[in-house]
Design a protein around this motif. Structure first.
Motif, PDB file in Angstrom:
ATOM      1  N   MET A 125       2.004  -1.989   3.821  1.00  0.00           N
ATOM      2  CA  MET A 125       2.669  -1.848   3.926  1.00  0.00           C
ATOM      3  C   MET A 125       3.489  -2.390   3.620  1.00  0.00           C
ATOM      4  SD  MET A 125       3.744   0.997   6.479  1.00  0.00           S
ATOM      5  CE  MET A 125       5.551   2.224   5.287  1.00  0.00           C
ATOM      6  N   ARG A 166      -3.707   3.318  -0.976  1.00  0.00           N
ATOM      7  CA  ARG A 166      -2.709   3.971  -0.876  1.00  0.00           C
ATOM      8  C   ARG A 166      -3.086   5.177   0.034  1.00  0.00           C
ATOM      9  NH1 ARG A 166       1.579   5.186  -5.631  1.00  0.00           N
ATOM     10  NH2 ARG A 166       2.122   6.219  -4.918  1.00  0.00           N
ATOM     11  N   ARG A 201      -0.477  11.293  -2.944  1.00  0.00           N
ATOM     12  CA  ARG A 201      -0.472   9.927  -1.914  1.00  0.00           C
ATOM     13  C   ARG A 201       1.150   9.516  -1.001  1.00  0.00           C
ATOM     14  NH1 ARG A 201      -2.522   7.775  -7.150  1.00  0.00           N
ATOM     15  NH2 ARG A 201      -2.138   9.782  -7.558  1.00  0.00           N
ATOM     16  N   TRP A 202       0.512   8.563  -0.673  1.00  0.00           N
ATOM     17  CA  TRP A 202       1.883   7.551   0.434  1.00  0.00           C
ATOM     18  C   TRP A 202       3.121   7.511  -1.215  1.00  0.00           C
ATOM     19  CZ3 TRP A 202       2.195   2.146   0.656  1.00  0.00           C
ATOM     20  CH2 TRP A 202       3.315   1.899   1.260  1.00  0.00           C
ATOM     21  N   GLN A 216      -2.334  -1.926  -4.446  1.00  0.00           N
ATOM     22  CA  GLN A 216      -2.544  -1.513  -2.894  1.00  0.00           C
ATOM     23  C   GLN A 216      -2.759  -0.352  -2.455  1.00  0.00           C
ATOM     24  OE1 GLN A 216      -1.832  -4.329  -0.723  1.00  0.00           O
ATOM     25  NE2 GLN A 216      -1.283  -5.481  -2.353  1.00  0.00           N
ATOM     26  N   TYR A 263       3.261   8.147   4.830  1.00  0.00           N
ATOM     27  CA  TYR A 263       2.399   7.122   5.198  1.00  0.00           C
ATOM     28  C   TYR A 263       1.312   7.603   6.184  1.00  0.00           C
ATOM     29  CZ  TYR A 263      -0.589   2.403   4.788  1.00  0.00           C
ATOM     30  OH  TYR A 263      -1.043   1.663   5.403  1.00  0.00           O
ATOM     31  N   PHE A 305       5.713  -0.093  -4.773  1.00  0.00           N
ATOM     32  CA  PHE A 305       5.316  -0.977  -3.520  1.00  0.00           C
ATOM     33  C   PHE A 305       5.729  -2.659  -3.386  1.00  0.00           C
ATOM     34  CE2 PHE A 305       3.117  -4.041  -1.278  1.00  0.00           C
ATOM     35  CZ  PHE A 305       2.185  -3.185  -0.079  1.00  0.00           C
TER      36      PHE A 305
END
Length: 701
Positions: free
Chosen positions: A201, A686, A142-143, A684, A170, A156
């Protein structure tokens, strides 16, 4: 995966979906951020193709066949003939009314073909990945996940450009995978990082005045990632290996090479690169392809919004959508090359197919000018009988075109150094073509409302018109370099058929038929715009369609083809939809086909990118192509709320999907996220790559 902005009427009609676990009630409409940051609100602006072409006779009037490749008699003859779970936080929402989702397989008591035997997933608006009973999914990467041993863990609240350059980027899109061993345990995976959504972001992001560090984080989050992945033979899960020796990040600053017939041309030279053969980075990389010689191709798509510009007076720039004003992300504030007032040729160095060798982390990616410059969705390869690559491509813009490139060199088999060096040049020289589609029904029978003509099919023939070879331009008034750098203008002059956002264009490796995903075009038939034609048969085409193209003689290098429309997408209850003639009460609703893929049995798989026009989440669908169930379309997996389903890969043991921009709904922000996928809780959202597996055997069996 480009223009996604909903029509205002669609936005007004968006429904609310109730969600628990701290999620707010939100309109189920695609966030305006995606429209702005991905493609610069392209659907709210006049499309850049203002040419009046689209009629078959224009080909003969505007293009000289200097090589004798096209014979007027043969062309006209064809024109008159017919076509040849990782589950995130959240609970089920309420989808809009649609026909009953078929239980299991298609009706009539027939078993689906091998590879498509799964229980249909119900359309939903959940904040989760949903898969059939007996299947499971897990996040591969994942990001922000570190992809090097010394890369920091994602935080983050404390991001940095240095960290992002060593972490997964991303908005992963295209996904390609190649085996690294014969046991099916270790693979090399490539993912595009198409674009960034800075307001999601960073907390409190000031769009007018981003900080320098935020700008540089965005630059580092673009590009792509090469990541080794390992399959657990016990559980079947796929996970990335941050210690993989082939792992690599490619960003918008990575040194690259320009090759092919336009390399070195005056319009590609800049102060930093007077040779016109070296460029930094790639941007807007959307879909792609995996080559038979073991590399990955990736297409630069929406590149115009990255550049600041003064008044645009050059029609060549206007044709690519450039507009006056600052760039969306303000990159020009940290690097003058993103300001066309200072470097007017820099934009000409973007919009290409880029080839990446995943087996050599030191190899510079190569931008192939021979494959043309436009908003490339992707590039997929077939081989001619004598082994020459043919690359199929779509230009993802309303009323733009379908292309193919035919190399003049044959591929060498094997993995020797000599073979690798030879194959590295396969896409540097050849001939670029654009497609013209001709229907075989009277124009009066194409009414724009989706009604089939009297022969019961949307079908016809077509031609591949040569634009240029490595040494010769076939378009009057344009040099070889002009054609390959300003390809849209060349195709305009060639009289190519204006299509409804042709995105992925892929040949079926088993049958050779080519499938074209036309995502949508709400402007079709509007005043002053092109009306319906048999290849684009619906006005205000909100849901898109899929074309099946058959090359003459099953030869990928042929200059003529037949075609028919396989799917006219939407709610099956809508009379304008069509599913290959299959019983529409037994199919899943589907809108905005985007990426396509094929499994080992030759079945078609479609990933969608919608504006939630059907008020359901995007997903991956299996489609039957042959036999009495041809056109049967059933949802296999759905992705979380607000996200897009991208980059499908379907193998015997697993399927991969890229979940792009989860939680991108109206009014979403880091302070009030619309999704907590994939980590759940108060996390958040992602973007991530997800692997899906059958707990009891092979995929679809």
């Amino acid at each position: 995966m480009a223009q996604c902005c909903p029509d205002p009427a669609e936005a007004d009609a968006a429904t609310e979906a109730g969600r628990e676990s701290g999620l707010r009630l939100l309109p189920l409409g695609r966030q305006g951020l995606t429209c702005r940051y991905r493609c610069g609100d392209a659907c709210s602006r006049p499309e850049p193709n203002t040419s009046s072409n689209g009629y078959f006779g224009d080909v003969l009037r505007t293009v000289l066949d200097r090589r004798g490749a096209l014979r007027a008699g043969a062309v006209l003859g064809l024109a008159t003939g017919a076509g040849l779970a990782t589950t995130g936080a959240g609970t089920a929402g309420t989808a809009a009314a649609t026909p009953a989702t078929p239980e299991g397989g298609p009706g009539g008591g027939q078993q689906p073909p091998r590879g498509l035997r799964y229980e249909t997933v119900a359309p939903n608006v959940d904040d989760a990945v949903r898969v059939p009973p007996g299947y499971a999914s897990n996040v591969v990467v994942r990001w922000g996940d570190p992809i090097f041993p010394d890369a920091p863990e994602f935080d983050f609240e404390n991001q940095s450009a240095a960290a992002q350059a060593r972490q997964f980027g991303y908005n992963n899109d295209f996904c390609g995978i190649l085996p690294l061993d014969g046991a099916g345990k270790r693979h090399i995976m490539y993912s595009n990082h198409e674009y960034t959504l800075e307001p999601l972001m960073f907390r409190g992001f000031d769009e007018e005045n981003p900080t320098e560090e935020q700008i540089r984080i965005g630059i580092a989050a673009h590009g792509g990632a090469v990541v080794e992945v390992v399959r657990d033979r016990r559980t079947g899960e796929l996970h990335h290996d941050r210690a993989g020796r082939l792992n690599r990040r490619i960003t918008a600053d990575t040194p690259m090479v320009l090759d092919g017939p336009a390399a070195g041309a005056e319009v590609l030279r800049t102060a930093a690169d007077p040779t016109g053969r070296a460029v930094l980075g790639m941007i807007g990389n959307c879909a792609g392809g995996t080559t038979p010689w073991g590399t990955f191709l990736t297409g630069e798509e929406n590149f115009d919004g990255y550049f600041a510009s003064g008044p645009v007076t050059d029609p060549r720039a206007e044709r690519y959508g450039f507009e006056e004003g600052p760039s969306e992300r303000r990159w020009e504030r940290v690097d003058p090359r993103w300001d066309l007032a200072q470097e007017p040729n820099e934009a000409n160095r973007f919009g290409y197919i880029v080839e990446i060798d995943p087996h050599d982390p030191s190899a510079k990616p190569v931008k192939h000018t021979a494959l043309g410059r436009f908003k490339h969705e992707g590039a997929t390869v077939a081989l001619t009988r004598d082994g020459r690559p043919v690359v199929y491509m779509g230009d993802d813009e309303r009323f733009d075109y379908v292309y193919k490139f035919v190399s003049d060199r044959a591929m060498r088999r094997g993995n020797s150094r000599a073979a690798r060096e030879h194959n590295a040049g396969l896409l540097a020289s050849g001939t670029l073509y654009v497609a013209t589609f001709t229907g075989n029904s009277p124009a009066a029978e194409i009414t724009g409302d989706g009604a089939l003509p009297s022969d019961g099919r949307f079908d016809g023939g077509g031609t591949w018109t040569p634009l240029a070879s490595t040494t010769t331009s076939f378009v009057d008034g344009m040099s070889v370099a002009d054609v390959f750098v300003f390809t849209r203008l060349a195709a305009d002059r060639a009289g190519a058929t204006k299509m409804d956002r042709p995105e992925d264009v892929e040949p079926n490796p088993r049958t050779g038929k080519v499938y074209i995903a036309c995502t949508n075009n709400s402007d079709r038939g509007k005043a002053g715009e092109a009306g319906a034609d048999e290849a684009n048969p619906r006005h205000a085409n909100q849901h898109g369609h899929v074309i099946e193209l058959t090359e003459q003689g099953d030869d990928p290098a042929a200059t003529t083809f037949g075609w028919d429309i396989l799917l006219v997408c939407g709610d099956p209850a809508d009379p304008s939809t069509y599913f290959g003639g299959f019983d529409k009460s037994q199919v899943s609703p589907i809108t905005s086909p985007d990426n396509v893929a094929f499994d080992q049995y030759g079945n078609l798989w479609i990933a969608t990118d919608s504006t939630q026009a059907l008020k359901i989440n995007d997903g991956l669908y299996g489609v039957v192509l042959e036999g009495p169930q041809r056109g049967s379309t059933r949802l296999f997996a759905s992705v979380p709320v607000g996200s897009e389903c991208c980059g499908p890969v379907v193998t015997e043991n697993f399927a991969l999907v890229s979940v792009q921009h989860p939680g991108d709904l109206d009014d979403a922000s880091p302070e009030q996220p619309a999704s907590h996928w994939p980590d759940g809780g108060a996390s958040q959202p992602r973007p991530a790559v997800v692997a899906i597996r059958n707990l009891h055997g092979a995929i679809g069996v």
